[in-house]
Design a protein around this motif. Structure first.
Motif, PDB file in Angstrom:
ATOM      1  N   SER A  59      37.987  42.407  43.734  1.00 57.84           N
ATOM      2  CA  SER A  59      38.004  41.071  43.156  1.00 57.84           C
ATOM      3  C   SER A  59      39.083  40.251  43.855  1.00 57.84           C
ATOM      4  O   SER A  59      39.905  40.787  44.598  1.00 57.84           O
ATOM      5  CB  SER A  59      38.292  41.134  41.648  1.00 57.84           C
ATOM      6  OG  SER A  59      39.640  41.463  41.416  1.00 57.84           O
ATOM      7  N   HIS A  60      39.075  38.959  43.564  1.00 65.25           N
ATOM      8  CA  HIS A  60      40.084  38.052  44.111  1.00 65.25           C
ATOM      9  C   HIS A  60      41.451  38.440  43.562  1.00 65.25           C
ATOM     10  O   HIS A  60      41.663  38.462  42.346  1.00 65.25           O
ATOM     11  CB  HIS A  60      39.738  36.609  43.719  1.00 65.25           C
ATOM     12  CG  HIS A  60      40.713  35.603  44.203  1.00 65.25           C
ATOM     13  ND1 HIS A  60      40.874  35.290  45.536  1.00 65.25           N
ATOM     14  CD2 HIS A  60      41.603  34.840  43.523  1.00 65.25           C
ATOM     15  CE1 HIS A  60      41.804  34.378  45.658  1.00 65.25           C
ATOM     16  NE2 HIS A  60      42.262  34.084  44.454  1.00 65.25           N
ATOM     17  N   GLY A  61      42.378  38.802  44.439  1.00 66.19           N
ATOM     18  CA  GLY A  61      43.718  39.162  44.024  1.00 66.19           C
ATOM     19  C   GLY A  61      43.955  40.650  43.835  1.00 66.19           C
ATOM     20  O   GLY A  61      45.038  41.056  43.416  1.00 66.19           O
ATOM     21  N   PRO A 100      42.321  42.049  39.218  1.00 64.51           N
ATOM     22  CA  PRO A 100      42.061  40.915  38.337  1.00 64.51           C
ATOM     23  C   PRO A 100      40.562  40.804  38.047  1.00 64.51           C
ATOM     24  O   PRO A 100      39.728  41.080  38.911  1.00 64.51           O
ATOM     25  CB  PRO A 100      42.539  39.705  39.158  1.00 64.51           C
ATOM     26  CG  PRO A 100      43.500  40.281  40.153  1.00 64.51           C
ATOM     27  CD  PRO A 100      42.950  41.643  40.467  1.00 64.51           C
ATOM     28  N   ARG A 101      40.240  40.406  36.818  1.00 60.14           N
ATOM     29  CA  ARG A 101      38.841  40.256  36.411  1.00 60.14           C
ATOM     30  C   ARG A 101      38.593  38.818  35.999  1.00 60.14           C
ATOM     31  O   ARG A 101      39.443  38.177  35.374  1.00 60.14           O
ATOM     32  CB  ARG A 101      38.516  41.205  35.252  1.00 60.14           C
ATOM     33  CG  ARG A 101      38.816  42.680  35.530  1.00 60.14           C
ATOM     34  CD  ARG A 101      38.213  43.216  36.830  1.00 60.14           C
ATOM     35  NE  ARG A 101      36.791  43.010  36.968  1.00 60.14           N
ATOM     36  CZ  ARG A 101      35.865  43.886  36.596  1.00 60.14           C
ATOM     37  NH1 ARG A 101      36.219  45.034  36.061  1.00 60.14           N
ATOM     38  NH2 ARG A 101      34.594  43.618  36.772  1.00 60.14           N
ATOM     39  N   TYR A 102      37.427  38.307  36.345  1.00 58.14           N
ATOM     40  CA  TYR A 102      37.082  36.913  36.119  1.00 58.14           C
ATOM     41  C   TYR A 102      35.759  36.822  35.376  1.00 58.14           C
ATOM     42  O   TYR A 102      34.758  37.408  35.797  1.00 58.14           O
ATOM     43  CB  TYR A 102      36.972  36.177  37.459  1.00 58.14           C
ATOM     44  CG  TYR A 102      38.250  36.246  38.256  1.00 58.14           C
ATOM     45  CD1 TYR A 102      39.270  35.323  38.059  1.00 58.14           C
ATOM     46  CD2 TYR A 102      38.458  37.261  39.192  1.00 58.14           C
ATOM     47  CE1 TYR A 102      40.455  35.393  38.770  1.00 58.14           C
ATOM     48  CE2 TYR A 102      39.635  37.341  39.913  1.00 58.14           C
ATOM     49  CZ  TYR A 102      40.632  36.409  39.699  1.00 58.14           C
ATOM     50  OH  TYR A 102      41.809  36.485  40.407  1.00 58.14           O
ATOM     51  N   HIS A 115      31.454  35.440  42.328  1.00 57.81           N
ATOM     52  CA  HIS A 115      32.068  34.815  43.502  1.00 57.81           C
ATOM     53  C   HIS A 115      33.543  35.182  43.624  1.00 57.81           C
ATOM     54  O   HIS A 115      34.096  35.110  44.714  1.00 57.81           O
ATOM     55  CB  HIS A 115      31.855  33.298  43.491  1.00 57.81           C
ATOM     56  CG  HIS A 115      32.588  32.569  42.410  1.00 57.81           C
ATOM     57  ND1 HIS A 115      32.190  32.603  41.094  1.00 57.81           N
ATOM     58  CD2 HIS A 115      33.691  31.810  42.445  1.00 57.81           C
ATOM     59  CE1 HIS A 115      33.024  31.884  40.374  1.00 57.81           C
ATOM     60  NE2 HIS A 115      33.945  31.384  41.161  1.00 57.81           N
ATOM     61  N   ARG A 116      34.181  35.607  42.538  1.00 57.13           N
ATOM     62  CA  ARG A 116      35.571  36.082  42.594  1.00 57.13           C
ATOM     63  C   ARG A 116      35.711  37.517  42.107  1.00 57.13           C
ATOM     64  O   ARG A 116      36.769  38.113  42.252  1.00 57.13           O
ATOM     65  CB  ARG A 116      36.480  35.194  41.746  1.00 57.13           C
ATOM     66  CG  ARG A 116      36.660  33.808  42.290  1.00 57.13           C
ATOM     67  CD  ARG A 116      37.866  33.110  41.711  1.00 57.13           C
ATOM     68  NE  ARG A 116      37.748  32.927  40.262  1.00 57.13           N
ATOM     69  CZ  ARG A 116      38.759  32.533  39.496  1.00 57.13           C
ATOM     70  NH1 ARG A 116      39.941  32.308  40.013  1.00 57.13           N
ATOM     71  NH2 ARG A 116      38.602  32.380  38.212  1.00 57.13           N
ATOM     72  N   ASP A 117      34.672  38.090  41.534  1.00 57.91           N
ATOM     73  CA  ASP A 117      34.786  39.399  40.894  1.00 57.91           C
ATOM     74  C   ASP A 117      33.554  40.234  41.203  1.00 57.91           C
ATOM     75  O   ASP A 117      32.508  40.076  40.591  1.00 57.91           O
ATOM     76  CB  ASP A 117      34.937  39.212  39.384  1.00 57.91           C
ATOM     77  CG  ASP A 117      35.332  40.472  38.660  1.00 57.91           C
ATOM     78  OD1 ASP A 117      35.121  41.573  39.199  1.00 57.91           O
ATOM     79  OD2 ASP A 117      35.843  40.357  37.538  1.00 57.91           O
TER      80      ASP A 117
END
Length: 140
Positions: free
Chosen positions: A35-37, A104-106, A111-113
């Motif tokens: 994921s993003h981050g 991190p979870r969104y 698109h981010r996760d």
């Protein structure tokens, strides 16, 4: 350990995008993020896995992971965080230097996760659960 990729990162022999560093730990971005981050937290002293790490280094890694989780929620807008440790090849450990994945979870989508865990909770057998509890309690 000269053949450990994470020890090489700590020594500065391999590059990493560092985000937190203190006397006992190093946190850096995962190059294969879920994921993003997505970042990793490692102890600077080599320990092969969760069963080998000393209590002080484990506590330091957890403290650094907690700080990363806070930053992910505050600075990246994460809705939650998974903290993952893989201990042993059967549990998907691929680098044999203790590490925590701070993922991190969104809620707003892929698109981010992109992390999908293979475990889907389902009721267990009560007898098997009780047997395992006895064994884990040293009462087998």
């Amino acid at each position: 350990m000269t053949d450990c990729i994470f020890c090489k990162i700590i020594a500065g022999d391999l590059p990493a995008t560092k985000v937190i560093e203190d006397e006992q730990t190093l946190a850096f971005m995962d190059i294969n993020p879920g994921s993003h981050g997505h970042a990793l937290v490692i102890p600077k002293a080599h320990s092969k896995d969760l069963t080998a790490i000393g209590p002080d280094d484990l506590a330091a890694c957890l403290s650094t992971a907690q700080e990363l989780a806070r930053r992910a929620m505050e600075n990246l807008g994460a809705d939650g965080v998974n903290l993952i440790n893989c201990c042993g090849a059967a549990a998907w450990q691929t680098v044999f230097h203790f590490h925590l994945h701070v993922v991190p979870r969104y809620a707003d989508g892929p698109h981010r996760d992109g992390l999908q865990l293979p475990w889907v909770p389902a009721p267990g057998d009560p007898g098997e659960i009780a047997d395992a509890a006895r064994a884990l309690s040293n009462g087998d």
